[in-house]
Design a protein around this motif. Structure first.
Motif, PDB file in Angstrom:
ATOM      1  N   HIS A  52       0.810  -1.212   0.000  1.00 13.18           N
ATOM      2  CA  HIS A  52       0.000   0.000   0.000  1.00 13.18           C
ATOM      3  C   HIS A  52       0.846   1.267   0.000  1.00 13.18           C
ATOM      4  CE1 HIS A  52       0.946  -0.682   4.244  1.00 13.18           C
ATOM      5  NE2 HIS A  52       0.666   0.577   4.460  1.00 13.18           N
ATOM      6  N   GLN A  86      -4.377   7.849   0.475  1.00 14.95           N
ATOM      7  CA  GLN A  86      -3.926   6.494   0.748  1.00 14.95           C
ATOM      8  C   GLN A  86      -4.698   5.846   1.896  1.00 14.95           C
ATOM      9  OE1 GLN A  86      -0.271   5.101  -0.799  1.00 14.95           O
ATOM     10  NE2 GLN A  86      -1.947   5.759  -2.085  1.00 14.95           N
ATOM     11  N   PHE A 131       3.433   3.265 -12.463  1.00 14.55           N
ATOM     12  CA  PHE A 131       2.573   2.095 -12.277  1.00 14.55           C
ATOM     13  C   PHE A 131       2.599   1.111 -13.443  1.00 14.55           C
ATOM     14  CE2 PHE A 131       0.931   4.802  -8.977  1.00 14.55           C
ATOM     15  CZ  PHE A 131       0.564   3.902  -7.986  1.00 14.55           C
ATOM     16  N   MET A 157       1.855  -2.934 -13.199  1.00 11.90           N
ATOM     17  CA  MET A 157       0.728  -3.494 -13.924  1.00 11.90           C
ATOM     18  C   MET A 157       1.160  -4.723 -14.730  1.00 11.90           C
ATOM     19  SD  MET A 157      -1.567  -1.814 -16.999  1.00 11.90           S
ATOM     20  CE  MET A 157      -0.317  -2.209 -18.244  1.00 11.90           C
ATOM     21  N   GLN A 170       1.976  -7.665 -12.389  1.00 15.07           N
ATOM     22  CA  GLN A 170       0.769  -8.274 -11.831  1.00 15.07           C
ATOM     23  C   GLN A 170      -0.025  -9.052 -12.873  1.00 15.07           C
ATOM     24  OE1 GLN A 170      -1.677  -5.708  -9.429  1.00 15.07           O
ATOM     25  NE2 GLN A 170      -0.118  -5.524  -7.833  1.00 15.07           N
ATOM     26  N   GLY A 229      -1.852   6.776  -7.066  1.00 15.50           N
ATOM     27  CA  GLY A 229      -1.736   5.930  -5.884  1.00 15.50           C
ATOM     28  C   GLY A 229      -3.030   5.825  -5.103  1.00 15.50           C
ATOM     29  N   PHE A 239      -5.121   3.357  -6.879  1.00 17.97           N
ATOM     30  CA  PHE A 239      -4.579   2.014  -6.631  1.00 17.97           C
ATOM     31  C   PHE A 239      -4.966   1.525  -5.246  1.00 17.97           C
ATOM     32  CE2 PHE A 239      -1.152  -0.863  -5.249  1.00 17.97           C
ATOM     33  CZ  PHE A 239      -1.225  -1.814  -6.266  1.00 17.97           C
ATOM     34  N   GLY A 297      -7.274  -1.387  -5.913  1.00 20.69           N
ATOM     35  CA  GLY A 297      -6.374  -2.538  -6.007  1.00 20.69           C
ATOM     36  C   GLY A 297      -6.738  -3.719  -5.139  1.00 20.69           C
ATOM     37  N   THR A 321      -7.234  -6.123 -12.180  1.00 22.46           N
ATOM     38  CA  THR A 321      -6.135  -5.304 -12.691  1.00 22.46           C
ATOM     39  C   THR A 321      -6.626  -4.401 -13.818  1.00 22.46           C
ATOM     40  OG1 THR A 321      -5.492  -7.093 -14.203  1.00 22.46           O
ATOM     41  CG2 THR A 321      -4.386  -6.996 -12.062  1.00 22.46           C
ATOM     42  N   THR A 363      -8.444  -1.454 -12.102  1.00 30.14           N
ATOM     43  CA  THR A 363      -7.507  -0.618 -11.345  1.00 30.14           C
ATOM     44  C   THR A 363      -6.613   0.196 -12.270  1.00 30.14           C
ATOM     45  OG1 THR A 363      -7.481  -2.193  -9.512  1.00 30.14           O
ATOM     46  CG2 THR A 363      -5.649  -0.633  -9.653  1.00 30.14           C
ATOM     47  N   PHE A 364      -5.893  -0.489 -13.164  1.00 30.65           N
ATOM     48  CA  PHE A 364      -4.921   0.214 -13.993  1.00 30.65           C
ATOM     49  C   PHE A 364      -5.585   0.953 -15.154  1.00 30.65           C
ATOM     50  CE2 PHE A 364      -2.384  -3.105 -11.897  1.00 30.65           C
ATOM     51  CZ  PHE A 364      -1.451  -2.285 -11.280  1.00 30.65           C
ATOM     52  N   ILE A 377      -6.519   4.249 -13.577  1.00 33.15           N
ATOM     53  CA  ILE A 377      -5.332   5.099 -13.429  1.00 33.15           C
ATOM     54  C   ILE A 377      -4.953   5.728 -14.765  1.00 33.15           C
ATOM     55  CG2 ILE A 377      -2.843   5.033 -12.996  1.00 33.15           C
ATOM     56  CD1 ILE A 377      -3.420   2.940 -10.802  1.00 33.15           C
TER      57      ILE A 377
END
Length: 446
Positions: A40, A215, A271, A275, A278, A399, A402, A406, A411, A414-415, A418
């Motif tokens: 994190h 965060q 990131f 990515m 992952q 972030g 994410f 996340g 994925t 999430t990505f 972003i």
């Protein structure tokens, strides 16, 4: 060109050292996060370098205008080396972040002083070529850095990625320092208009509070975010060039265009390797994505220096922003699983890299052209502070997404989210760049 070729070589070697650290750590960070845990905190590994640079750049700009670039460079060199050692020895993510903060303080001083040296030691017609050499120094580690970082991380330890930076730094300093001692001053008096250090500190704290809020995602986060935005509202304008306006042309729009363009690109760069990893790619493949994008960056930097490119400097910046936005849009399609596989984000990021090569060199050149010699340190400081501000804010925003998506999202979601956010900010940069106004291209043959 300056008579002292050793100083020129040292200038490029120092850029090479900072570039190698940046490119190699991008590849090594997924391995470091896997080893140290605390995933994190992943975004902090990048913003911990960016945020302190805001303060360091403000201090270095003041020093460069009052005492010349030597004190700023020397102090930055020592801090950067100390930060590398702390990170290389880090047994936990917390210690790694401390090292990254110290690195950021050093990198800010190094980068600002090198730009001031370029502005003072080179004729206007030569500066575009110097920027191309800088880009070449960024590109070379992009070829070797990810490969070396992947090999070191997989066969020895990611710690060795940091250790490997020190020889470049030492060699560059050995070449550059003697030339800096002999570089003539330009009547530095200490009475000029400088970026206020307390304002830089306030902005840095504000950005950190905003990222903490993003965060943690808890009720108290609203308070942290509010305090952070208040700090930015109070102090950020003080870090900009004299007469700065959010809707202004000239230096105002140049700094803003750099802020948003660089922040969009760097937020995605932080990131993209994670990515790919992952999704099952190796560290080597993830690093290759950064390598290919850097080829685009080098191509853009080479293109902006060509005498046959009959575009004004402001139009080159607009073209660069368009390429960044278009490239990140393609990344979004690939990251969100809309089309293609891993190759699509890599291809899109390469186009974005082309745009960065065009825009980064050209924004630096525009600031040099529009700044009186006695204000070059101040205005270069504002440009780089703006870049770090954009990098930290947009990497922090990435972030936040994410952290929010996340743990429980795919994925792709999430990505893709972003990349979509950063595409939108890159489109904003196109509009900002279009307001700069005509700036002559000294490299063009007319």
């Amino acid at each position: 060109m300056p008579a002292n070729r050793l100083m020129t070589a040292g200038l490029l070697l120092c850029v090479l050292a900072v570039a190698f650290e940046t490119q190699a750590v991008l590849t090594a960070m997924p391995a470091a996060a896997d080893d140290l845990g605390d995933l994190h905190l992943y975004a902090w590994a990048f913003t911990a370098v960016m945020i302190p640079q805001i303060v360091a750049i403000a201090v270095a700009g003041r020093w460069c205008d009052t005492r010349g670039p030597l004190p700023a460079f020397s102090t930055g060199l020592v801090l950067f080396a100390v930060g590398i050692v702390i990170a290389a020895l880090a047994p936990t993510m917390a210690v790694l972040l401390v090292g990254r903060v110290v690195q950021g303080l050093g990198a800010g001083g190094i980068n600002l002083s090198l730009m001031v040296v370029t502005g003072r030691a080179y004729a206007p017609a030569d500066r575009a070529r110097v920027m191309t050499w800088f880009s070449a120094c960024w590109m070379l580690p992009s070829f070797l850095g990810p490969v070396v970082a992947a090999w070191l991380s997989e066969n020895l330890s990611w710690h060795w990625v940091f250790w490997s930076v020190l020889p470049f730094l030492a060699l560059g300093a050995a070449f550059l320092l003697p030339g800096l001692v002999r570089l003539p001053h330009h009547g530095e008096t200490g009475d000029g208009d400088h970026v206020p250090v307390h304002a830089a500190l306030g902005v840095a704290v504000g950005i950190a509070l905003i990222q903490v809020a993003g965060q943690r995602l808890e009720p108290l986060s609203v308070l942290w975010a509010l305090l952070g935005f208040v700090a930015l509202g109070v102090w950020a304008r003080r870090l900009m060039p004299r007469g700065f306006s959010l809707t202004g042309a000239g230096l105002s729009s140049t700094v803003l265009a750099r802020l948003v363009t660089a922040g969009s690109f760097m937020g995605m760069q932080a990131f993209l390797p994670l990515m790919l990893v992952q999704r099952g790619a190796s560290l080597l493949v993830a690093g290759a994505a950064i390598t290919v994008a850097s080829v685009g960056w080098m191509a853009g930097s080479w293109l902006q220096s060509r005498p046959w490119l009959l575009l004004s400097r402001d139009r080159i910046i607009v073209l660069g922003a368009v390429c960044v936005a278009a490239g990140l849009a393609v990344v979004t399609l690939g990251a969100g699983g809309v089309a293609g596989g891993a190759w699509l984000p890599v291809a899109g990021f390469t186009v974005a890299g082309l745009g960065m090569g065009l825009a980064t060199a050209s924004t630096s050149l525009v600031v040099m052209q529009l700044s009186p010699v006695v204000e070059l340190g101040r205005n270069t400081s504002s440009l780089q502070v703006g870049e770090m501000l954009g990098n930290a804010l947009l990497a922090g925003a990435a972030g936040t997404l994410f952290a929010a998506l996340g743990p429980r999202g795919s994925t792709e979601l999430t990505f893709g989210s972003i990349a979509g956010l950063l595409t939108a900010t890159a489109l904003l940069a196109v509009l900002i760049a279009s307001r700069i106004g005509h700036v002559q291209n000294h490299s063009a043959r007319v």
